[in-house]
Write an enzyme that holds these catalytic residues in place. Structure first.
Site, PDB file in Angstrom:
ATOM      1  N   ASN A   9       1.081  -0.445  -0.178  1.00 10.22           N
ATOM      2  CA  ASN A   9      -0.224   0.205  -0.123  1.00 10.22           C
ATOM      3  C   ASN A   9       1.130   1.341  -0.069  1.00 10.22           C
ATOM      4  O   ASN A   9       1.464   1.504   0.945  1.00 10.22           O
ATOM      5  CB  ASN A   9      -0.933   0.239   1.163  1.00 10.22           C
ATOM      6  CG  ASN A   9      -2.325   1.107   1.560  1.00 10.22           C
ATOM      7  OD1 ASN A   9      -1.453   1.901  -0.155  1.00 10.22           O
ATOM      8  ND2 ASN A   9      -1.768   1.531   2.791  1.00 10.22           N
ATOM      9  N   LYS A  11       0.217   4.029  -0.115  1.00  9.61           N
ATOM     10  CA  LYS A  11      -0.837   5.511   0.553  1.00  9.61           C
ATOM     11  C   LYS A  11      -0.674   6.567  -0.911  1.00  9.61           C
ATOM     12  O   LYS A  11      -0.038   6.569  -1.798  1.00  9.61           O
ATOM     13  CB  LYS A  11       0.086   5.984   1.402  1.00  9.61           C
ATOM     14  CG  LYS A  11      -0.454   4.697   2.140  1.00  9.61           C
ATOM     15  CD  LYS A  11      -0.104   4.502   4.346  1.00  9.61           C
ATOM     16  CE  LYS A  11      -0.308   2.935   4.728  1.00  9.61           C
ATOM     17  NZ  LYS A  11       0.388   2.979   6.270  1.00  9.61           N
ATOM     18  N   HIS A  96      -9.010   0.726   5.212  1.00  8.58           N
ATOM     19  CA  HIS A  96      -8.079   1.240   5.988  1.00  8.58           C
ATOM     20  C   HIS A  96      -8.278   1.850   6.980  1.00  8.58           C
ATOM     21  O   HIS A  96      -8.968   3.002   7.034  1.00  8.58           O
ATOM     22  CB  HIS A  96      -7.184   1.522   4.720  1.00  8.58           C
ATOM     23  CG  HIS A  96      -5.583   1.440   5.415  1.00  8.58           C
ATOM     24  ND1 HIS A  96      -4.877   2.488   6.245  1.00  8.58           N
ATOM     25  CD2 HIS A  96      -4.856   0.915   4.961  1.00  8.58           C
ATOM     26  CE1 HIS A  96      -3.897   2.409   6.882  1.00  8.58           C
ATOM     27  NE2 HIS A  96      -3.704   1.023   5.781  1.00  8.58           N
ATOM     28  N   GLU A  98      -6.635   4.143   8.257  1.00  8.41           N
ATOM     29  CA  GLU A  98      -7.082   5.834   7.658  1.00  8.41           C
ATOM     30  C   GLU A  98      -7.772   6.391   6.765  1.00  8.41           C
ATOM     31  O   GLU A  98      -8.321   7.614   7.411  1.00  8.41           O
ATOM     32  CB  GLU A  98      -5.483   6.213   7.275  1.00  8.41           C
ATOM     33  CG  GLU A  98      -3.797   5.897   7.459  1.00  8.41           C
ATOM     34  CD  GLU A  98      -2.773   5.656   6.421  1.00  8.41           C
ATOM     35  OE1 GLU A  98      -2.686   6.521   5.789  1.00  8.41           O
ATOM     36  OE2 GLU A  98      -1.708   5.638   7.221  1.00  8.41           O
ATOM     37  N   GLU A 168      -5.184  -5.574  10.556  1.00  4.51           N
ATOM     38  CA  GLU A 168      -4.283  -4.169  11.244  1.00  4.51           C
ATOM     39  C   GLU A 168      -4.086  -3.556  12.423  1.00  4.51           C
ATOM     40  O   GLU A 168      -4.845  -2.607  12.344  1.00  4.51           O
ATOM     41  CB  GLU A 168      -3.839  -3.075  10.197  1.00  4.51           C
ATOM     42  CG  GLU A 168      -5.182  -2.487   9.293  1.00  4.51           C
ATOM     43  CD  GLU A 168      -5.134  -1.560   8.384  1.00  4.51           C
ATOM     44  OE1 GLU A 168      -4.306  -0.926   8.011  1.00  4.51           O
ATOM     45  OE2 GLU A 168      -6.485  -0.718   8.551  1.00  4.51           O
ATOM     46  N   GLY A 174       3.266   2.589  10.474  1.00  8.09           N
ATOM     47  CA  GLY A 174       3.551   4.388  10.674  1.00  8.09           C
ATOM     48  C   GLY A 174       4.336   3.854  12.137  1.00  8.09           C
ATOM     49  O   GLY A 174       4.643   5.089  12.545  1.00  8.09           O
ATOM     50  N   SER A 214       3.912  -2.835   9.812  1.00 11.60           N
ATOM     51  CA  SER A 214       5.068  -2.993  10.615  1.00 11.60           C
ATOM     52  C   SER A 214       5.098  -3.707   9.654  1.00 11.60           C
ATOM     53  O   SER A 214       6.379  -3.810  11.007  1.00 11.60           O
ATOM     54  CB  SER A 214       5.387  -1.733  11.520  1.00 11.60           C
ATOM     55  OG  SER A 214       4.942  -0.768  12.532  1.00 11.60           O
TER      56      SER A 214
END
Length: 253
Positions: A9, A11, A96, A98, A168, A174, A214
């Protein structure tokens, strides 16, 4: 059929020249090296046609990072399932963390998107996972259970077998933090057991569940060796060919 998958991904990263360079590097790597997993990428929407052109029939999946819950209409900035189908995209990420955090996406939205994607022959990668606060309070099993049921359990058995799930843990995206292989396996097994209870073990055993927190070159092999982890949804490490290729090699014996 349950698959081993490494999906990158990207992003909101890479300009057009950088994106093309990375795609060509991935293509070269895939041509020169046998892989024991499927390789997928989710570049920014602007580069989806570029990716389809570069990868062509090279067996590298091309995914959008999101997709609209609407079929068409006055939804500025959105991309529909039909649009993705029309360019030959493989599928789309849905839900996702985010998108949930910054755009208010809910599991009910995800349910609608997943159905639209499946109707157009696209593979949805449905993302779920708990926050640090939810993990610390011991609610992570309940949170993931609710996410899974709301987003997926209106699907038929045949439909859910076409969905890929990406667990996730939000606290490990991140941040440099990573759930231990045992922690990740525990939740993956939990998700598979929820599906088995609803649809039967045979259906649950056909669904690929990826870890999305990660994954790095130095931990990929150990994570991928867990019995219920079928690969990874890779963020930052997917932006460098050296890191991404080493993660792909995590499936090499």
């Amino acid at each position: 059929m349950r698959k081993n998958i490494v999906a990158g991904n990207w992003k909101m990263n890479k300009n057009a020249i950088e994106a093309q360079q990375l795609m060509l590097q991935i293509l070269h790597y895939k041509k020169e090296n046998p892989t024991n997993c499927e390789v997928w990428i989710a570049p920014p929407a602007l580069y989806l046609l570029m990716a389809k052109d570069i990868f062509s029939a090279r067996e590298i999946g091309v995914f959008s990072q999101d997709m609209s819950e609407y079929e068409s209409g006055a939804y500025t900035g959105e991309i529909s399932a039909e649009m993705l189908e029309s360019i030959g995209a493989t599928g789309t990420l849905i839900g996702h963390s985010e998108r949930r955090q910054y755009h208010g996406e809910t599991d009910s939205h995800c349910n609608v998107k997943i159905k639209l994607a499946l109707d157009k022959g696209l593979t949805p990668i449905y993302c779920n996972g708990e926050t640090l606060e939810q993990r610390k309070s011991g609610k992570h099993f309940e949170v993931v259970k609710n996410q899974t049921e709301v987003a997926l359990f209106t699907l038929s058995a045949d439909e859910i077998k076409k969905v890929v799930i990406a667990y996730e843990p939000v606290w490990a995206i991140g941040t440099g933090e990573t759930a231990s292989p045992e922690q990740a396996q525990e939740i993956h097994a939990h998700i598979r057991s929820l599906i088995a209870d609803k649809y039967g073990k045979e259906v649950a055993d056909e669904i690929s569940i990826l870890y999305g927190g990660s994954v790095k070159p130095d931990n990929a092999k150990e994570i991928f060796s867990q019995p219920d982890i079928d690969g990874g949804l890779i963020g930052g490490a997917a932006l460098k060919i050296d890191d991404f290729s080493k993660i792909i090699e995590g499936f090499n014996s």
